[in-house]
Each structure stands twice: as C-alpha cells, then as structure tokens.
Design a protein around this motif. Structure first.
Motif, PDB file in Angstrom:
ATOM      1  N   PRO D  45       8.958 -11.592  -9.965  1.00 42.60           N
ATOM      2  CA  PRO D  45       9.242 -11.680  -8.611  1.00 42.60           C
ATOM      3  C   PRO D  45       9.335 -13.141  -8.094  1.00 42.60           C
ATOM      4  O   PRO D  45      10.185 -13.686  -7.392  1.00 42.60           O
ATOM      5  CB  PRO D  45       8.289 -10.989  -7.919  1.00 42.60           C
ATOM      6  N   VAL D  46       8.178 -13.856  -8.530  1.00 45.95           N
ATOM      7  CA  VAL D  46       7.948 -15.330  -8.093  1.00 45.95           C
ATOM      8  C   VAL D  46       9.190 -16.137  -8.529  1.00 45.95           C
ATOM      9  O   VAL D  46       9.698 -17.071  -8.069  1.00 45.95           O
ATOM     10  CB  VAL D  46       6.687 -15.873  -8.573  1.00 45.95           C
ATOM     11  N   ALA D  47       9.578 -16.062  -9.800  1.00 48.71           N
ATOM     12  CA  ALA D  47      10.770 -16.670 -10.229  1.00 48.71           C
ATOM     13  C   ALA D  47      12.046 -16.398  -9.545  1.00 48.71           C
ATOM     14  O   ALA D  47      12.713 -17.530  -9.186  1.00 48.71           O
ATOM     15  CB  ALA D  47      11.068 -16.274 -11.735  1.00 48.71           C
ATOM     16  N   CYS D  48      12.226 -15.242  -8.980  1.00 45.68           N
ATOM     17  CA  CYS D  48      13.338 -14.886  -8.188  1.00 45.68           C
ATOM     18  C   CYS D  48      13.191 -15.750  -6.833  1.00 45.68           C
ATOM     19  O   CYS D  48      14.079 -16.314  -6.171  1.00 45.68           O
ATOM     20  CB  CYS D  48      13.535 -13.507  -8.081  1.00 45.68           C
ATOM     21  N   LEU D  50      11.525 -18.370  -6.298  1.00 41.87           N
ATOM     22  CA  LEU D  50      11.562 -19.754  -6.486  1.00 41.87           C
ATOM     23  C   LEU D  50      13.388 -20.155  -6.662  1.00 41.87           C
ATOM     24  O   LEU D  50      13.707 -21.092  -6.051  1.00 41.87           O
ATOM     25  CB  LEU D  50      11.009 -20.248  -7.747  1.00 41.87           C
ATOM     26  N   LEU D  51      13.825 -19.262  -7.211  1.00 40.62           N
ATOM     27  CA  LEU D  51      15.431 -19.439  -7.315  1.00 40.62           C
ATOM     28  C   LEU D  51      16.141 -19.247  -5.792  1.00 40.62           C
ATOM     29  O   LEU D  51      16.987 -20.114  -5.844  1.00 40.62           O
ATOM     30  CB  LEU D  51      15.952 -18.564  -8.160  1.00 40.62           C
ATOM     31  N   ILE D  52      15.685 -18.519  -5.101  1.00 41.22           N
ATOM     32  CA  ILE D  52      16.302 -18.635  -3.736  1.00 41.22           C
ATOM     33  C   ILE D  52      15.875 -19.801  -2.903  1.00 41.22           C
ATOM     34  O   ILE D  52      16.550 -20.406  -2.298  1.00 41.22           O
ATOM     35  CB  ILE D  52      15.830 -17.134  -3.108  1.00 41.22           C
ATOM     36  N   GLU D  53      14.418 -20.081  -2.874  1.00 42.40           N
ATOM     37  CA  GLU D  53      13.938 -21.004  -1.853  1.00 42.40           C
ATOM     38  C   GLU D  53      13.894 -22.590  -2.474  1.00 42.40           C
ATOM     39  O   GLU D  53      13.871 -23.445  -1.590  1.00 42.40           O
ATOM     40  CB  GLU D  53      12.547 -20.517  -1.501  1.00 42.40           C
TER      41      GLU D  53
ATOM     42  N   ARG E  85       1.418 -10.520  -5.576  1.00 37.81           N
ATOM     43  CA  ARG E  85       1.545 -10.906  -4.043  1.00 37.81           C
ATOM     44  C   ARG E  85       1.129 -12.505  -3.765  1.00 37.81           C
ATOM     45  O   ARG E  85       1.611 -13.177  -3.177  1.00 37.81           O
ATOM     46  CB  ARG E  85       0.618 -10.192  -3.272  1.00 37.81           C
ATOM     47  N   ALA E  86      -0.040 -12.864  -4.650  1.00 31.98           N
ATOM     48  CA  ALA E  86      -0.414 -14.286  -4.651  1.00 31.98           C
ATOM     49  C   ALA E  86       0.514 -15.232  -4.875  1.00 31.98           C
ATOM     50  O   ALA E  86       0.533 -16.013  -4.375  1.00 31.98           O
ATOM     51  CB  ALA E  86      -1.949 -14.299  -5.324  1.00 31.98           C
ATOM     52  N   GLN E  87       1.307 -14.969  -5.985  1.00 33.58           N
ATOM     53  CA  GLN E  87       2.292 -15.655  -6.251  1.00 33.58           C
ATOM     54  C   GLN E  87       3.445 -16.185  -5.403  1.00 33.58           C
ATOM     55  O   GLN E  87       3.975 -16.936  -5.015  1.00 33.58           O
ATOM     56  CB  GLN E  87       3.034 -15.104  -7.671  1.00 33.58           C
ATOM     57  N   LEU E  88       3.686 -14.855  -4.715  1.00 32.41           N
ATOM     58  CA  LEU E  88       4.776 -14.741  -3.850  1.00 32.41           C
ATOM     59  C   LEU E  88       4.282 -15.625  -2.622  1.00 32.41           C
ATOM     60  O   LEU E  88       4.903 -16.273  -1.632  1.00 32.41           O
ATOM     61  CB  LEU E  88       5.264 -13.346  -3.290  1.00 32.41           C
ATOM     62  N   THR E  90       2.403 -18.136  -2.378  1.00 24.79           N
ATOM     63  CA  THR E  90       2.304 -19.549  -2.889  1.00 24.79           C
ATOM     64  C   THR E  90       3.289 -20.233  -3.680  1.00 24.79           C
ATOM     65  O   THR E  90       3.454 -21.496  -3.792  1.00 24.79           O
ATOM     66  CB  THR E  90       1.095 -19.620  -3.923  1.00 24.79           C
ATOM     67  N   ASN E  91       4.197 -19.448  -4.178  1.00 29.91           N
ATOM     68  CA  ASN E  91       5.648 -19.925  -4.889  1.00 29.91           C
ATOM     69  C   ASN E  91       5.006 -20.367  -6.363  1.00 29.91           C
ATOM     70  O   ASN E  91       5.543 -21.428  -6.731  1.00 29.91           O
ATOM     71  CB  ASN E  91       6.333 -20.770  -3.930  1.00 29.91           C
ATOM     72  N   ARG E  92       3.880 -19.977  -6.709  1.00 26.83           N
ATOM     73  CA  ARG E  92       3.449 -20.472  -8.103  1.00 26.83           C
ATOM     74  C   ARG E  92       3.380 -19.539  -8.689  1.00 26.83           C
ATOM     75  O   ARG E  92       2.868 -18.374  -8.537  1.00 26.83           O
ATOM     76  CB  ARG E  92       2.246 -21.462  -7.894  1.00 26.83           C
ATOM     77  N   HIS E  93       3.533 -19.408 -10.266  1.00 19.87           N
ATOM     78  CA  HIS E  93       3.395 -18.728 -11.202  1.00 19.87           C
ATOM     79  C   HIS E  93       1.769 -18.483 -11.495  1.00 19.87           C
ATOM     80  O   HIS E  93       0.911 -19.248 -11.521  1.00 19.87           O
ATOM     81  CB  HIS E  93       3.839 -19.124 -12.748  1.00 19.87           C
ATOM     82  N   ILE E  94       1.457 -17.270 -11.701  1.00 19.37           N
ATOM     83  CA  ILE E  94      -0.020 -16.856 -12.138  1.00 19.37           C
ATOM     84  C   ILE E  94       0.332 -15.925 -13.349  1.00 19.37           C
ATOM     85  O   ILE E  94       0.965 -15.010 -13.255  1.00 19.37           O
ATOM     86  CB  ILE E  94      -0.733 -15.840 -11.084  1.00 19.37           C
ATOM     87  N   ILE E  95      -0.146 -16.351 -14.654  1.00 18.95           N
ATOM     88  CA  ILE E  95       0.417 -15.584 -15.719  1.00 18.95           C
ATOM     89  C   ILE E  95      -0.880 -14.438 -16.004  1.00 18.95           C
ATOM     90  O   ILE E  95      -2.025 -15.163 -16.017  1.00 18.95           O
ATOM     91  CB  ILE E  95       0.432 -16.646 -17.036  1.00 18.95           C
ATOM     92  N   GLU E  96      -0.511 -13.537 -15.926  1.00 17.64           N
ATOM     93  CA  GLU E  96      -1.818 -12.283 -15.957  1.00 17.64           C
ATOM     94  C   GLU E  96      -1.906 -11.993 -17.590  1.00 17.64           C
ATOM     95  O   GLU E  96      -1.002 -11.646 -18.337  1.00 17.64           O
ATOM     96  CB  GLU E  96      -1.313 -11.010 -15.385  1.00 17.64           C
ATOM     97  N   VAL E  97      -2.922 -12.194 -18.033  1.00 15.00           N
ATOM     98  CA  VAL E  97      -3.327 -11.947 -19.547  1.00 15.00           C
ATOM     99  C   VAL E  97      -4.484 -10.781 -19.373  1.00 15.00           C
ATOM    100  O   VAL E  97      -5.851 -11.108 -19.319  1.00 15.00           O
ATOM    101  CB  VAL E  97      -3.696 -13.199 -20.046  1.00 15.00           C
ATOM    102  N   PHE E  98      -4.027  -9.680 -19.289  1.00 13.82           N
ATOM    103  CA  PHE E  98      -4.814  -8.519 -19.234  1.00 13.82           C
ATOM    104  C   PHE E  98      -4.911  -7.798 -20.712  1.00 13.82           C
ATOM    105  O   PHE E  98      -3.881  -7.715 -21.341  1.00 13.82           O
ATOM    106  CB  PHE E  98      -4.566  -7.588 -18.056  1.00 13.82           C
TER     107      PHE E  98
END
Lengths: 156, 156, 156, 156, 156
Positions: D45-48, D50-53, E85-88, E90-98
């Motif tokens: 989702p955030v990659a897409c 970023l591609l758009i914005e 949602r937090a990524q969207l 902020t336009n930053r990646h958050i790598i989830e490691v669960f």
C-alpha cells in the motif's frame, strides 16, 4: 438548544426511531430532533455525518436491524466500523442501536427488544449530552439496553 | 439539474447498470447520469469517489456481483468498507448494490435478482436525492430490494 | 503537570477505572486525571479522542469488558480498530484495557482479572508518559497484565 | 506521456511484474513504467502511494502472491484494505493482482495463473488510463483474469 | 545520515529489537537507530508514527510476538491494519516483523524463528532505504524471513 439526530432505515422491521424520539421527549427538554431515513445500515454512517456536519446535530442515535444471515452480520460490522470512523472525523458521539434477528425467539420478542433498546439508548444519548454524571455514576455496573442489567461483579 | 453516478464492473455477469439507469429514467427527471465501469468490486470505491469529486455526482449507485468463494466474500467486504469510507470522505451517499452468487438457485434466478435489486435501489437513490419523505414514510417497515419486502413486526 | 485520561463504560461489570486511578496515584505524581464514562466499548474511541483534543489529555487509558458472545467479540474488534485510529489521528497513546468474559472461570476470577489488568496497564500508561526506560528495560521479556508474566524464551 | 507504476514483492514466487510490463508494452504506447519492489504484500500500500505521490504515477498495478495459510489470507486482507485506502487518499486506481496458492493444483498451474492474471490486469490498467470505453463495453459480461471468462447470464 | 526506528513490545518473549539492531549494524552504515518500547502490538502503530513524525525516522521496523489464542490473532490483525494506516499517513515504510506462537513447535524454535525473522527483515529495511536494487533483483523469487526461501516457480 441542542440538536439530537435520529437516523434509521427502511430495512428495519420496527420503527425504532419513533420509540427513541418518544423516550427522548419523556426524558427532558432543551433539544430538537433531526431525522434522516436511509435504505439500510450501510447507509447510516454518511447519514449520521451529514446530520452532524450539515444539520448541526450535537449527537446522533443510529438505529438499525441487520438481517439474520452471515452476510448480514458482515453488513452490520461494516456499518459499525463506519459509524466509529464518522465519530472520529466529527468529534461527536453516534450511539449505535442495532438489534440482530437472532437476539429474540420470535417477531414479538424482537419488536419488544428493539423498542426497549431504542428507548434505553435514547436516554444514554440524552445523558451524554446533558447529564454525563449519571453515566459516571453507573460506570462498571453492568448496564444493558433492552435486556435486564447484568449488574456489577464482586471484589470492590 | 442533479448528477447521478452509476459505477459497475466487467466482473459482474449481468448488466445491472443498464437496469438501474432504465429505472431511474422511469422514476423521474431532473438528473443526468455519469457512468464508470471498472474491472471488479475492489475498484469501485475510488471510481465512486472520482465520480463525486471529478465528475460532479451528487449521489452514486455502485453495482457489483461478487463471486461465490470465501475469497470473494472477503473482496466484497473490502469493497463495502471502502465504499463507506468514500462516502465519509465526500459527504455523499453511495448506494451499494451487490448481488452474491449464493442468493439465487440458478443463473436465471440470479439475473432476476440482480435486475430487481438494481431497479429498487435506483429508486432509493432517486428518493435520497429528490424525495427523502418517501424513505421516512417507510422507516422500519422491512423493505427489501430484489426480494419481497418482509414488512413490519408488531408492538406499535 | 500532565493529564491522564481514563475512559470507561457502564456496560462493564467491574469498576476498572477506580482501580486504574488508584494505581496511578500509588505509582507517582505529576499528573491529574480526567474521567469520561460512556455506555459501551464502541463509544470509547471518540470519547478518548475528545479527552485528548478537548480536555488536554497526554495519554488515555480505555477500559472495557466486552460480552461473551460472538457478536460481542466483533464489537470489541470494532472498538479496538477505532482506538488505534484515534491514536493515529492524535499522535497520543491510548492504552486499551479490555477483559473478555471467557478469560476467567467465574465472576470472582473475572473481577480479579479486571482489577489486576487495570492496575498493571495503569503503570504502563504512567511509564509511557514519565519513565519510558522501564518499558525499554522489559522489552521482549513476556510481560502480561492481570496474569503472571510469561517470561523470556532462550537463545540470547 | 502517462506513468504506470508496477509494484511487486520478493515474497511472490513468480515474476508477475515482468509479465505485466511485457503485456503493457504489447498493448500500446504513450506511457512509461516505474517499478517498486517490496518484501511482502503488506508493504505494497505505501509503495503504491509513493509511486503515485512521489514518482508521478497515474495508475499502479500491485502484484502479490499471498501464502497458503489462514495467517496469509489475513495478510492479503490487510493489504487489500490498505490498497483501497491508498486509492481513496490519492484519487488514483491501484489494480490489485493477487494470486492465492490454493487457486491452482500445482506450481506449474500457479505460475500460469500468475502470468495470465498479471497480463490481463495489465490490459485493464491500460484501459482505465487510455480507453475506458472498452471496459464500459464489457460491463456485466463476467470477465475473469487468469481463468476463462464466465460470460453474462440471461434475462436481458 | 538516515534514522531507522525500531519499535518493540514488553509482551514479546524474545528481544527481537536487539537482534534487528545487531543485524543492521552488520549490514552497513550511514544510519542511526531510534528505539521505542511499548506494552503490546496494538500500541505499535502510534509508536511507529511518533518515531517518524517526532523523532525523524526514515523507516521503522515494528517487532511483535502475538499470543497463541484466537483473541491474540485478532489483536495482531488490528495492529497490522494500524501499521498500514500509519504508513499511508506518513508515506514511510514500517516493516512489520510479527512472530506467531504457532509458527514453531517449542520455545527454542520460536526464539530461533524470532531472531532469524528480525535479522532478515532488518536487512529488508536497510535495502528499502539504501539499496532498493537488491529487492528488485529478488522480485518474485519466493523470499522468506526466518524460514528457508521457497524459491521461484517455473514458466519463465
């Protein structure tokens, strides 16, 4: 003068809005009511947001009666999620009053439950707006709407 | 002059949009129609938002026919959640008209259901825009779209 | 002087808020408490947001006791989702303290669990606000609230 | 000159992005491609967005291959929900192309399905951008991607 | 100089953050680390957003170990949804490691899995920030974190 929104559906099989409005009027004064009827529960979130943002409501009561199937439960879930989102976007309470078909054994019981829950939540909406101390007083006491209260459990 | 958006999919197996538009034209005047076709139901939320924000629609009818598998039910859930979010972001109604494969015993029944539901919800969209009193009048009366109405239950 | 919000429900059957406030006062100083009681867990998200945005809370503890049925689990899920959204909209922590009816064998056990979890999460909220190093120290050590800690597992 | 984003994952077991890009190039001209590879579908989702914005994409194709377990299905659901949210935040289409391990009997079938679906949805993305009339023409005709089309059902 | 956020929980039973930071330092230079420890996975979304917006992180690694019960799976789902949602926002990646309790047969296996997954995703975060070409090179090759890679499947 406050404004209380009352949103309901044509899908529901009981006129919960009239019960809620009647109970509001028995409970106190200082408010007027704005009504909004939509087809189903998934139409309620934007209706409630419009009641708040375009018709000046200070609080809204959202009444619905989701159907009995798995698909209907998902509709109710989507509607509930939307109602919470609408509240967070507006900083106003929307009291959800949903009655599920499997909560009563027959149509008569369902009608009684719908009426009771609508009336008790109408008082909750009134309290949130005019007398929050009453809610504070009942904190942690197992209040229910439409069914007998469960009451508090021990230890303190 | 109002604008009614009609969004549908190439995935659906019945041309619900034509049925909805035909019914809108039978129901009244004072509007024009904007159409938007996307591949599947998950593409509908942004299509509806574009219809509202870039093509000036006052209300949108979103038509889809999710597949029969568990995975498809999840797609429908995601689409529905997105349609509600789109409504909350635009303060406009989007009437969701989804028909699930397991709602009818065969293709003929499914086509009839899809057409009936599309037509009845087209009237709902028209009513929300032009004559909300008709919805108010039917509040709590068990209206259904594509199936016979269930009618109200007792007590009042 | 910081402000700690405490939001709870009339639906819960135990006064978790009083336990949380009592524990906060035993733990330290430098804060005042703002309370907010709502009917049920789905009313908590906007209450917490109001505590943050209109009553100046720096952090909020949200206490609730969802019912035992499948429908109640969905309510808790919707509430949790809303609490996370409220945090992301405000950049403030909201510590969710939910106790589920099926987590204890009887009412006495449930009351003890509710009190213990409320008290331990009150300390967590205090730590997030005043002494984050204590949380850092316990990172990855299997802390639990209301139940015995599980402790860390091997390898390092 | 338009820009088409292509986002994919290292988790997927088939290079769906190359298939999509190859099909785009066979389909028409007037666009350039921006690629973005992330670890898994939840990073899409955030990659897409970023591609758009940040890279000026007018539309994005998001390709992924969720694992076979229940936990993986939930990952796909979370990713899909995020992709729809990203679309609503940007007013741009993101065409989701997910292939689930249980959609084919073996690795060979899965690879063929992944390639076919990526190619057919690449054409959908192209059509949304350059020739929406083709989608309109196929409205309600039971189009499928990677499987044979189901075709329309009767009544009209 | 970039900033990599590392958010983890006291609930987890393994110090995944230390493993991730150790691996980051083995992998390259040009960054500093900001840590943030919260009680549980549902507290991670806002912690990650704070790391990005108030502590200047360019990317965040979010580490957690949800419990084994159905209720815990729902917590993980809510946390994941919030992280997306937090990524969207902020336009930053958050790598989830669960790491889920049912992914290994015993505590030793779970610790090894937690360490391995934390280390491999630390490299993913580093690559997203400093060398995206490595991810592009592995697109569609069945990479896994903490388990052996699955590898690509045929056809191309």
């Amino acid at each position: 003068m406050k404004t209380i929104g009352v949103a309901d559906t044509t899908f529901a099989r009981f006129d919960m809005a009239s019960a809620a409005i009647d109970e509001l009027e028995r409970t106190g004064t200082g408010f007027r009511v704005e009504r909004y009827t939509v087809p189903g529960v998934k139409d309620l979130p934007v209706a409630c947001k419009l009641l708040i943002e375009e018709r000046g409501c200070d609080i809204v009561i959202a009444l619905g009666m989701p159907g009995p199937m798995e698909k209907d439960r998902m509709c109710a879930h989507e509607a509930s999620t939307g109602l919470i989102r609408a509240q967070l976007m507006t900083n106003r309470h929307i009291i959800e009053v949903f009655v599920h078909a499997d909560e009563a054994p027959d149509d008569g019981g369902l009608a009684a439950l719908a009426e009771g829950r609508a009336r008790e939540h109408a008082v909750n909406a009134y309290d949130l707006l005019f007398r929050p101390d009453r809610l504070r007083r009942d904190a942690g006491t197992g209040q229910r709407q439409g069914f007998p209260d469960e009451g508090p459990i021990g230890r303190r």
